[in-house]
Motif scaffolding. Structure first.
Motif, mmCIF file in Angstrom:
data_model
loop_
_atom_site.group_PDB
_atom_site.id
_atom_site.type_symbol
_atom_site.label_atom_id
_atom_site.label_comp_id
_atom_site.label_asym_id
_atom_site.label_seq_id
_atom_site.Cartn_x
_atom_site.Cartn_y
_atom_site.Cartn_z
ATOM 1 N N UNK A 118 0.914 -1.516 -0.255
ATOM 2 C CA UNK A 118 -0.192 0.102 0.384
ATOM 3 C C UNK A 118 0.761 1.597 0.222
ATOM 4 N N UNK A 119 0.257 2.314 -0.899
ATOM 5 C CA UNK A 119 1.544 3.339 -1.099
ATOM 6 C C UNK A 119 0.431 3.966 0.591
ATOM 7 N N UNK A 120 1.274 5.245 1.072
ATOM 8 C CA UNK A 120 0.883 5.940 2.144
ATOM 9 C C UNK A 120 1.302 7.480 2.235
ATOM 10 N N UNK A 121 0.514 7.981 2.983
ATOM 11 C CA UNK A 121 0.949 9.613 3.210
ATOM 12 C C UNK A 121 1.300 10.118 4.177
ATOM 13 N N UNK A 122 2.773 10.953 4.574
ATOM 14 C CA UNK A 122 2.872 10.946 5.326
ATOM 15 C C UNK A 122 1.656 11.813 6.324
ATOM 16 N N UNK A 123 1.651 11.099 8.322
ATOM 17 C CA UNK A 123 1.135 11.459 8.907
ATOM 18 C C UNK A 123 -0.187 10.543 8.791
ATOM 19 N N UNK A 124 -0.495 9.682 7.617
ATOM 20 C CA UNK A 124 -0.937 8.800 7.671
ATOM 21 C C UNK A 124 -1.513 7.780 8.892
ATOM 22 N N UNK A 125 -2.395 7.465 9.310
ATOM 23 C CA UNK A 125 -3.136 6.444 10.508
ATOM 24 C C UNK A 125 -2.888 5.106 10.107
ATOM 25 N N UNK A 126 -1.567 3.888 10.487
ATOM 26 C CA UNK A 126 -1.426 3.478 10.212
ATOM 27 C C UNK A 126 -2.195 1.817 10.678
ATOM 28 N N UNK A 127 -2.707 2.081 12.126
ATOM 29 C CA UNK A 127 -3.231 0.895 12.889
ATOM 30 C C UNK A 127 -4.135 2.305 14.145
ATOM 31 N N UNK A 128 -4.172 1.691 14.743
ATOM 32 C CA UNK A 128 -5.231 2.127 15.757
ATOM 33 C C UNK A 128 -5.130 0.964 16.633
ATOM 34 N N UNK A 129 -5.458 2.091 18.163
ATOM 35 C CA UNK A 129 -4.810 1.104 19.320
ATOM 36 C C UNK A 129 -6.513 1.709 20.319
ATOM 37 N N UNK A 130 -6.746 1.159 21.158
ATOM 38 C CA UNK A 130 -7.894 0.615 22.246
ATOM 39 C C UNK A 130 -7.470 2.204 22.934
ATOM 40 N N UNK A 131 -8.515 3.099 23.374
ATOM 41 C CA UNK A 131 -8.562 3.994 23.614
ATOM 42 C C UNK A 131 -9.684 4.697 24.496
ATOM 43 N N UNK A 132 -10.607 3.886 25.216
ATOM 44 C CA UNK A 132 -11.765 3.944 25.912
ATOM 45 C C UNK A 132 -11.013 4.751 27.525
ATOM 46 N N UNK A 133 -10.349 4.298 27.973
ATOM 47 C CA UNK A 133 -9.576 4.684 28.874
ATOM 48 C C UNK A 133 -9.102 6.035 28.973
ATOM 49 N N UNK A 134 -8.410 6.538 27.984
ATOM 50 C CA UNK A 134 -8.161 7.972 27.899
ATOM 51 C C UNK A 134 -9.245 8.669 27.397
ATOM 52 N N UNK A 135 -9.838 8.549 27.009
ATOM 53 C CA UNK A 135 -11.150 9.027 26.153
ATOM 54 C C UNK A 135 -11.747 9.774 27.618
ATOM 55 N N UNK A 136 -12.374 8.766 28.329
ATOM 56 C CA UNK A 136 -12.468 9.356 29.876
ATOM 57 C C UNK A 136 -11.907 10.443 30.140
ATOM 58 N N UNK A 137 -10.507 10.119 30.211
ATOM 59 C CA UNK A 137 -9.063 11.148 30.752
ATOM 60 C C UNK A 137 -9.286 12.055 30.495
ATOM 61 N N UNK A 138 -9.766 12.632 29.466
ATOM 62 C CA UNK A 138 -9.770 13.327 28.205
ATOM 63 C C UNK A 138 -10.980 14.167 28.590
ATOM 64 N N UNK A 139 -12.282 13.798 28.642
ATOM 65 C CA UNK A 139 -13.226 14.512 29.147
ATOM 66 C C UNK A 139 -13.459 14.843 30.993
ATOM 67 N N UNK A 140 -12.999 14.039 31.739
ATOM 68 C CA UNK A 140 -12.118 14.678 33.029
ATOM 69 C C UNK A 140 -11.483 15.868 32.681
ATOM 70 N N UNK A 141 -11.057 15.842 32.533
ATOM 71 C CA UNK A 141 -10.049 17.118 32.264
ATOM 72 C C UNK A 141 -10.715 18.015 31.222
ATOM 73 N N UNK A 142 -11.560 17.641 30.480
ATOM 74 C CA UNK A 142 -12.490 19.153 30.151
ATOM 75 C C UNK A 142 -12.964 19.376 30.851
ATOM 76 N N UNK A 143 -13.990 18.667 31.851
ATOM 77 C CA UNK A 143 -15.208 18.861 33.216
ATOM 78 C C UNK A 143 -14.494 20.034 33.634
ATOM 79 N N UNK A 144 -12.601 19.300 34.383
ATOM 80 C CA UNK A 144 -12.260 20.707 34.610
ATOM 81 C C UNK A 144 -11.754 22.332 34.511
ATOM 82 N N UNK A 145 -12.102 21.693 32.881
ATOM 83 C CA UNK A 145 -11.469 22.941 32.695
ATOM 84 C C UNK A 145 -12.718 24.270 32.744
ATOM 85 N N UNK A 146 -13.737 23.331 32.115
ATOM 86 C CA UNK A 146 -15.468 24.384 33.161
ATOM 87 C C UNK A 146 -15.273 24.788 34.332
ATOM 88 N N UNK A 147 -15.161 24.081 35.039
ATOM 89 C CA UNK A 147 -14.588 24.073 36.746
ATOM 90 C C UNK A 147 -13.794 25.367 36.612
#
Length: 398
Positions: A118-147
């Motif tokens: 396959x031909x790929x471009x610079x920065x193209x995603x080759x594979x993804x990793x499970x991020x459910x825990x990290x997504x929750x951490x992002x939501x928590x930090x976003x709420x902290x910003x609101x506070x």
């Protein structure tokens, strides 16, 4: 008296028997001698019959010998400008091979998006990793910003009201300083919360395995469900820009004749197709075991060129103005290579030569010939120095 008579009779009979035996032996010898003489006579007659008749044949002997000289093809090669070609072998590889692994903390692979080839471009995603825990951490930090933003707005409003009352004497200067500090602390906490959110977002984005540059996927070593981390090693290999090369191995003498930019043709094993390239880098090191170095020949991408495959190369290392002869004209013996040229009175003369490259057009002669000699093209193996020939000239290259 009777006894003596009988003895005499027996002796006479013995003498007669001996005489007959000697006579028989003489007859056998005469017969053998006659046969041998007859054979000699027949041989002499045959030899005499094979000779030219009369004195005229003998007189024409020299002229007849000249007519029996073999007819041999010869050519005057002249001089031609011929490319000097050096042959080499080596593997095909990516010119710039980029190993790609896990840049972040890793995790379980959820999806692989590319395949080898396959031909790929610079920065193209080759594979993804499970991020459910990290997504929750992002939501928590976003709420902290609101506070933190709400705290900052409140602190700012209290500071503004206090500044309006200070002129009336209801609030002291010290109260204003405390409210200013409270406002500044709220602003700082908001900055920290925003920085933490940005850090978590960046860390989460690194869970995606991305191509560092545009190119061709050569190898994939990861599957969905696999748990990866920074110690998992190489997951993908990419040929940057799809650029390939051949690692041509040359002896140190030939390597010394190489320069960057020299033209080359590369032929993969098992293929009749050739690919044009040029040397872009020459190894500064000679292997002490094999006495060889590497000339790296740059090649454009082609699906017929497979990294890891074996190929032969012909590298043009300059040009020379030399005689060019067919291979049939070159003879060799323990003394070296030589040719036969036509000398005075059409007699062949041996001439030692030094041969160079063997090309499709013929063999280059580096020394030993000026190019103006009449060189025997064929039948050289059946001739001897000094032998007379009837030269039949052909065109150069014919």
């Amino acid at each position: 008296m009777n006894y003596e008579t009988g003895f005499s009779r027996d002796r006479e009979e013995l003498d007669m028997a001996d005489s007959e035996e000697r006579a028989r032996k003489r007859r056998r010898w005469w017969i053998v001698g006659g046969i041998a003489l007859a054979v000699l006579v027949l041989v002499a007659v045959g030899v005499w019959a094979s000779r030219p008749a009369g004195g005229a044949g003998a007189a024409a002997g020299g002229e007849g010998g000249a007519k029996q000289a073999p007819t041999v093809s010869v050519m005057v090669p002249g001089r031609r400008t011929v490319d000097r070609v050096v042959s080499a072998t080596g593997n095909i590889a990516a010119r710039r091979e980029m190993p790609v692994g896990v840049a972040g903390e890793g995790g379980q692979v959820t999806q692989v998006l590319v395949e080898p080839g396959s031909w790929v471009a610079a920065g193209q995603v080759l594979a993804t990793v499970d991020r459910r825990v990290q997504s929750q951490q992002i939501n928590s930090l976003a709420a902290q910003i609101g506070v933190s933003e709400a705290d900052l707005r409140l602190a700012q409003a209290e500071l503004d009201r206090a500044q309006q009352l200070v002129s009336r004497g209801f609030i002291s200067k010290a109260d204003i300083d405390r409210k200013t500090a409270t406002r500044d602390s709220a602003r700082a906490r908001l900055g920290v919360a925003r920085a933490q959110l940005a850090q978590q977002q960046a860390s989460t984005s690194r869970l995606d395995i991305r191509a560092p540059a545009a190119g061709l996927i050569l190898e994939r070593k990861v599957e969905p469900g696999q748990v990866v981390s920074g110690g998992s090693g190489v997951l993908f290999r990419i040929a940057k820009g799809g650029e390939l090369e051949q690692l041509a191995r040359l002896g140190e003498v030939d390597l010394a004749r190489m320069t960057v930019g020299q033209r080359a043709t590369v032929t993969p094993v098992g293929s009749a197709q050739t690919f044009s390239g040029q040397i872009w880098q020459i190894s500064p090191v000679i292997d002490p075991q094999t006495r060889q170095g590497v000339a790296r020949i740059a090649l454009a991408y082609d699906k017929a060129l497979r990294p890891g495959g074996f190929a032969s190369a012909k590298i043009v290392s300059g040009a020379a103005d030399v005689p060019l002869l067919p291979e049939s004209a070159i003879q060799s013996d323990p003394k070296g290579s030589f040719v036969y040229i036509v000398g005075p009175q059409n007699k062949v003369v041996r001439r030692d030569v030094t041969v160079g490259d063997v090309t499709d057009a013929g063999v280059t002669v580096l020394s030993g010939l000026s190019g103006q000699e009449a060189v025997v093209v064929n039948a050289g193996a059946f001739l001897n120095p000094g032998e007379s020939i009837n030269p039949q000239r052909i065109k150069s290259g014919g």
